[in-house]
Design a protein around this motif. Structure first.
Motif, PDB file in Angstrom:
ATOM      1  N   TYR A 132       0.856  -1.180   0.000  1.00 52.92           N
ATOM      2  CA  TYR A 132       0.000   0.000   0.000  1.00 52.92           C
ATOM      3  C   TYR A 132       0.892   1.228   0.000  1.00 52.92           C
ATOM      4  O   TYR A 132       1.936   1.264   0.664  1.00 52.92           O
ATOM      5  CB  TYR A 132      -0.884   0.016   1.245  1.00 52.92           C
ATOM      6  N   VAL A 133       0.483   2.231  -0.750  1.00 53.56           N
ATOM      7  CA  VAL A 133       1.227   3.487  -0.768  1.00 53.56           C
ATOM      8  C   VAL A 133       0.296   4.601  -0.336  1.00 53.56           C
ATOM      9  O   VAL A 133      -0.720   4.864  -0.988  1.00 53.56           O
ATOM     10  CB  VAL A 133       1.782   3.785  -2.166  1.00 53.56           C
ATOM     11  N   ARG A 160      -8.394  10.653  13.099  1.00 53.66           N
ATOM     12  CA  ARG A 160      -8.300   9.500  12.225  1.00 53.66           C
ATOM     13  C   ARG A 160      -9.611   8.721  12.231  1.00 53.66           C
ATOM     14  O   ARG A 160     -10.157   8.392  13.278  1.00 53.66           O
ATOM     15  CB  ARG A 160      -7.150   8.620  12.718  1.00 53.66           C
ATOM     16  N   VAL A 180     -10.101   5.695  10.534  1.00 54.23           N
ATOM     17  CA  VAL A 180      -9.988   4.253  10.236  1.00 54.23           C
ATOM     18  C   VAL A 180      -9.053   3.572  11.223  1.00 54.23           C
ATOM     19  O   VAL A 180      -8.166   4.195  11.801  1.00 54.23           O
ATOM     20  CB  VAL A 180      -9.439   4.017   8.805  1.00 54.23           C
ATOM     21  N   GLU A 181      -9.301   2.288  11.415  1.00 53.88           N
ATOM     22  CA  GLU A 181      -8.390   1.485  12.226  1.00 53.88           C
ATOM     23  C   GLU A 181      -7.094   1.277  11.459  1.00 53.88           C
ATOM     24  O   GLU A 181      -7.125   1.294  10.232  1.00 53.88           O
ATOM     25  CB  GLU A 181      -9.023   0.123  12.533  1.00 53.88           C
ATOM     26  N   PRO A 182      -5.950   1.033  12.077  1.00 54.72           N
ATOM     27  CA  PRO A 182      -5.834   1.063  13.538  1.00 54.72           C
ATOM     28  C   PRO A 182      -5.749   2.487  14.083  1.00 54.72           C
ATOM     29  O   PRO A 182      -5.520   3.410  13.309  1.00 54.72           O
ATOM     30  CB  PRO A 182      -4.499   0.347  13.771  1.00 54.72           C
ATOM     31  N   LYS A 241      -8.033   4.387  15.276  1.00 55.63           N
ATOM     32  CA  LYS A 241      -9.179   5.244  14.967  1.00 55.63           C
ATOM     33  C   LYS A 241      -9.414   6.217  16.130  1.00 55.63           C
ATOM     34  O   LYS A 241      -9.396   5.815  17.286  1.00 55.63           O
ATOM     35  CB  LYS A 241     -10.417   4.361  14.763  1.00 55.63           C
ATOM     36  N   PHE A 247      -4.738   6.888   0.691  1.00 60.23           N
ATOM     37  CA  PHE A 247      -3.975   5.972  -0.141  1.00 60.23           C
ATOM     38  C   PHE A 247      -3.810   6.600  -1.512  1.00 60.23           C
ATOM     39  O   PHE A 247      -4.713   7.296  -2.003  1.00 60.23           O
ATOM     40  CB  PHE A 247      -4.687   4.627  -0.261  1.00 60.23           C
ATOM     41  N   VAL A 248      -2.673   6.361  -2.123  1.00 57.66           N
ATOM     42  CA  VAL A 248      -2.461   6.835  -3.480  1.00 57.66           C
ATOM     43  C   VAL A 248      -3.124   5.840  -4.426  1.00 57.66           C
ATOM     44  O   VAL A 248      -2.880   4.637  -4.329  1.00 57.66           O
ATOM     45  CB  VAL A 248      -0.960   6.934  -3.814  1.00 57.66           C
ATOM     46  N   ASP A 293       3.087   0.892  10.085  1.00 56.43           N
ATOM     47  CA  ASP A 293       1.627   0.834  10.099  1.00 56.43           C
ATOM     48  C   ASP A 293       1.224  -0.566  10.541  1.00 56.43           C
ATOM     49  O   ASP A 293       1.520  -1.544   9.858  1.00 56.43           O
ATOM     50  CB  ASP A 293       1.088   1.136   8.690  1.00 56.43           C
ATOM     51  N   LYS A 294       0.552  -0.646  11.675  1.00 54.57           N
ATOM     52  CA  LYS A 294       0.197  -1.956  12.212  1.00 54.57           C
ATOM     53  C   LYS A 294      -0.860  -2.650  11.362  1.00 54.57           C
ATOM     54  O   LYS A 294      -1.033  -3.855  11.434  1.00 54.57           O
ATOM     55  CB  LYS A 294      -0.296  -1.811  13.653  1.00 54.57           C
ATOM     56  N   GLY A 295      -1.571  -1.866  10.555  1.00 57.22           N
ATOM     57  CA  GLY A 295      -2.680  -2.430   9.795  1.00 57.22           C
ATOM     58  C   GLY A 295      -2.262  -3.230   8.579  1.00 57.22           C
ATOM     59  O   GLY A 295      -2.914  -4.192   8.201  1.00 57.22           O
ATOM     60  N   ALA A 296      -1.143  -2.835   7.975  1.00 59.08           N
ATOM     61  CA  ALA A 296      -0.706  -3.499   6.750  1.00 59.08           C
ATOM     62  C   ALA A 296       0.672  -2.975   6.375  1.00 59.08           C
ATOM     63  O   ALA A 296       1.122  -1.971   6.913  1.00 59.08           O
ATOM     64  CB  ALA A 296      -1.673  -3.225   5.614  1.00 59.08           C
ATOM     65  N   ARG A 297       1.337  -3.641   5.463  1.00 58.71           N
ATOM     66  CA  ARG A 297       2.617  -3.129   4.959  1.00 58.71           C
ATOM     67  C   ARG A 297       2.297  -1.951   4.079  1.00 58.71           C
ATOM     68  O   ARG A 297       1.778  -2.093   2.959  1.00 58.71           O
ATOM     69  CB  ARG A 297       3.338  -4.208   4.163  1.00 58.71           C
ATOM     70  N   GLN A 333     -11.061  -3.288   9.780  1.00 58.28           N
ATOM     71  CA  GLN A 333      -9.766  -2.717   9.417  1.00 58.28           C
ATOM     72  C   GLN A 333      -9.234  -3.342   8.135  1.00 58.28           C
ATOM     73  O   GLN A 333      -8.834  -2.650   7.205  1.00 58.28           O
ATOM     74  CB  GLN A 333      -8.801  -2.990  10.564  1.00 58.28           C
ATOM     75  N   TYR A 351     -11.024  -2.222   5.171  1.00 58.99           N
ATOM     76  CA  TYR A 351     -10.704  -0.867   4.754  1.00 58.99           C
ATOM     77  C   TYR A 351      -9.435  -0.840   3.910  1.00 58.99           C
ATOM     78  O   TYR A 351      -9.392  -0.262   2.826  1.00 58.99           O
ATOM     79  CB  TYR A 351     -10.561   0.053   5.960  1.00 58.99           C
ATOM     80  N   TYR A 352      -8.401  -1.497   4.391  1.00 56.70           N
ATOM     81  CA  TYR A 352      -7.157  -1.530   3.629  1.00 56.70           C
ATOM     82  C   TYR A 352      -7.384  -2.219   2.284  1.00 56.70           C
ATOM     83  O   TYR A 352      -6.941  -1.754   1.242  1.00 56.70           O
ATOM     84  CB  TYR A 352      -6.068  -2.277   4.412  1.00 56.70           C
ATOM     85  N   ASN A 391      -8.336  -0.787  -1.123  1.00 57.93           N
ATOM     86  CA  ASN A 391      -7.415   0.065  -1.862  1.00 57.93           C
ATOM     87  C   ASN A 391      -6.435  -0.768  -2.669  1.00 57.93           C
ATOM     88  O   ASN A 391      -6.311  -1.973  -2.469  1.00 57.93           O
ATOM     89  CB  ASN A 391      -6.660   0.970  -0.892  1.00 57.93           C
ATOM     90  N   ASP A 392      -5.710  -0.082  -3.568  1.00 52.87           N
ATOM     91  CA  ASP A 392      -4.816  -0.800  -4.463  1.00 52.87           C
ATOM     92  C   ASP A 392      -3.377  -0.754  -3.980  1.00 52.87           C
ATOM     93  O   ASP A 392      -2.928   0.237  -3.416  1.00 52.87           O
ATOM     94  CB  ASP A 392      -4.895  -0.176  -5.856  1.00 52.87           C
ATOM     95  N   LYS A 393      -2.691  -1.826  -4.260  1.00 55.97           N
ATOM     96  CA  LYS A 393      -1.274  -1.864  -3.918  1.00 55.97           C
ATOM     97  C   LYS A 393      -0.428  -1.570  -5.159  1.00 55.97           C
ATOM     98  O   LYS A 393      -0.910  -1.633  -6.285  1.00 55.97           O
ATOM     99  CB  LYS A 393      -0.908  -3.252  -3.409  1.00 55.97           C
ATOM    100  N   MET A 394       0.814  -1.236  -4.927  1.00 52.02           N
ATOM    101  CA  MET A 394       1.733  -0.964  -6.044  1.00 52.02           C
ATOM    102  C   MET A 394       3.061  -1.674  -5.802  1.00 52.02           C
ATOM    103  O   MET A 394       3.400  -2.019  -4.679  1.00 52.02           O
ATOM    104  CB  MET A 394       2.048   0.533  -6.111  1.00 52.02           C
ATOM    105  N   LEU A 434       8.896  -7.117   1.250  1.00 52.93           N
ATOM    106  CA  LEU A 434       7.949  -6.802   2.322  1.00 52.93           C
ATOM    107  C   LEU A 434       8.619  -6.633   3.684  1.00 52.93           C
ATOM    108  O   LEU A 434       8.114  -5.917   4.537  1.00 52.93           O
ATOM    109  CB  LEU A 434       6.874  -7.888   2.402  1.00 52.93           C
ATOM    110  N   ILE A 462       6.296   2.612  -8.238  1.00 51.93           N
ATOM    111  CA  ILE A 462       6.981   3.822  -7.825  1.00 51.93           C
ATOM    112  C   ILE A 462       8.401   3.465  -7.414  1.00 51.93           C
ATOM    113  O   ILE A 462       8.696   2.308  -7.115  1.00 51.93           O
ATOM    114  CB  ILE A 462       6.267   4.527  -6.662  1.00 51.93           C
TER     115      ILE A 462
END
Lengths: 233, 233
Positions: A16-17, A38, A40-42, A44, A53-54, A91-95, B5, B8-9, B12-15, B56, B97
């Motif tokens: 994610y970017v 904020r 959204v989790e985490p 929130k 997010f881009v 970011d604890k939610g995702a990479r 959570q 939500y992530y 979105n799109d990853k790159m 990662l 990117i």
DNA sequence: ACAAAAGTGTTACGTGTACACCCATGA
DNA sequence: TCATGGGTGTACACGTAACACTTTTGT
């Protein structure tokens, strides 16, 4: 060929970017920072910079401008990439990596209603609360960058109204650098740069006598730079 | 909570996130750039900066160091984030990117065999060929950053051997800024900074008389900075 | 007429720049 | 002894900092 190409890319991992925005404003002689809650989790409910997010069809700049427009209602703000934050566990939610950008806006222009509606808030730069993730570090880095840049590039004007007085400009620089300047010397210095146009109008809000208003002449600045001129305050 | 959570992530799109490295070296009075032949599509066979996808479990710095070690055999190089390149169409192969970083290395230390084995090549900075993607722009930006930084931070020493003479240092700065300095003034300036330790040895490779060798004293530099000292060349 | 901010002028000092000069040494 | 690069000394110009001083105007 194409097959091979796709395979090569596909064997790697995506991330994610995000794009986060350090928004500076200047009001009542104080530097301000735009933050919001904020959603959204985490984390929130924590204070956070504004960001998003881009998306696949955006670059970092476009993405930041989209969010900025959403929340402040402002177009055409000064926006510049600061640094990309990539700590694996940030970011604890995702990479998720974040491309931080900083913006300078004329605080009296912004759409106050919109800002409030989004739960955003202008906080004093000396009283920034705990922010989510690594956002406090972003603010520290952005402030350092602002200090560095303001010395060599006329970006301070982005924080002032179109028309401003020399004492106002001085007060901005005093807020940025957290120190006092000699008013006589500051005036001489800044006028010697030849990028300020004196207007006939005066601003009387700060003194009986009133101070002349000036305007930044971007054209002239560009000409001077092109001819090798070295701006410095 | 966690469910929400993740949703939500996931919406979105990853790159792909790459890390490209602008590697500077200094040799024979010339600034050099390390480039190599791209081994993947698109543009396989084109000249390219060295780089890789960020994995990662890596941050940008770790990733760049991994590649650098692979290709130059060098550990412990000076490496700093430059800027992130995010143009939507910058990579024809995929939405990708790139976090660009620049490295400064002591060119006589590197593992020449390894560099050659990887098809890499030290090119003269004034003769950089057409590079793939936006890599030429990265080099331009990195050079600008190097010029900016070298003035205020003692990073020039990263490009010289441990022990160097004042004339060698001068020749490095002349290569960076593409101009000549007065040798007397340069010497006075650089010695006034109090971060160079004079050794007893002389280097006689450039003159009959020989020039004294000096060593950069990083400890002393740190002390000076902490006590508010402002380095500038 | 006086307080307070805007704006001008004067001087002293430190730093950078230009350049003249001396030093050491191998051929 | 001389050519060459290493290294030192000096004089001047200029930008900056400190601060005294004048101007304007509402109360």
């Amino acid at each position: 060929m194409i097959k091979q190409q796709i395979d090569y890319y596909a064997s790697n991992d995506k991330m994610y970017v995000a794009s986060d925005c350090i928004v500076f404003g200047f009001d009542q002689g104080e530097l301000k920072l735009l933050i919001f809650k904020r959603r959204v989790e985490p984390d929130k409910g924590d204070w956070s910079l504004i960001g998003s997010f881009v998306e696949l069809d955006e670059d970092d700049n476009t993405s930041a401008k989209r969010v900025l427009k959403q929340i402040t209602g402002l177009d055409h703000v000064f926006l510049e990439q600061l640094k990309t934050y990539t700590r694996v566990d940030r970011d604890k939610g995702a990479r998720c990596i974040s491309i931080a950008q900083y913006a300078l806006i004329r605080i009296d222009d912004y759409d106050k209603a919109l800002v409030e509606k989004h739960g955003a808030y202008w906080c004093n730069l000396n009283e920034v609360p705990q922010l989510t993730l690594d956002h406090n570090q972003m603010v520290i880095d952005a402030l350092e960058e602002l200090r560095r840049k303001a010395k060599y590039q006329p970006i301070g004007f982005e924080l002032l109204p179109e028309k401003f007085t020399i004492p106002q400009l001085q007060s901005l620089y005093e807020a940025i650098y957290q120190c006092e300047f000699d008013s006589g010397n500051f005036r001489k210095k800044v006028l010697s740069l030849k990028v300020l146009e004196k207007l006939e109008e005066k601003d009387k809000s700060n003194s009986r006598r009133g101070a002349f208003l000036y305007q930044f002449n971007a054209d002239n600045y560009r000409k001077l730079v092109n001819s090798g001129y070295h701006f410095e305050i």
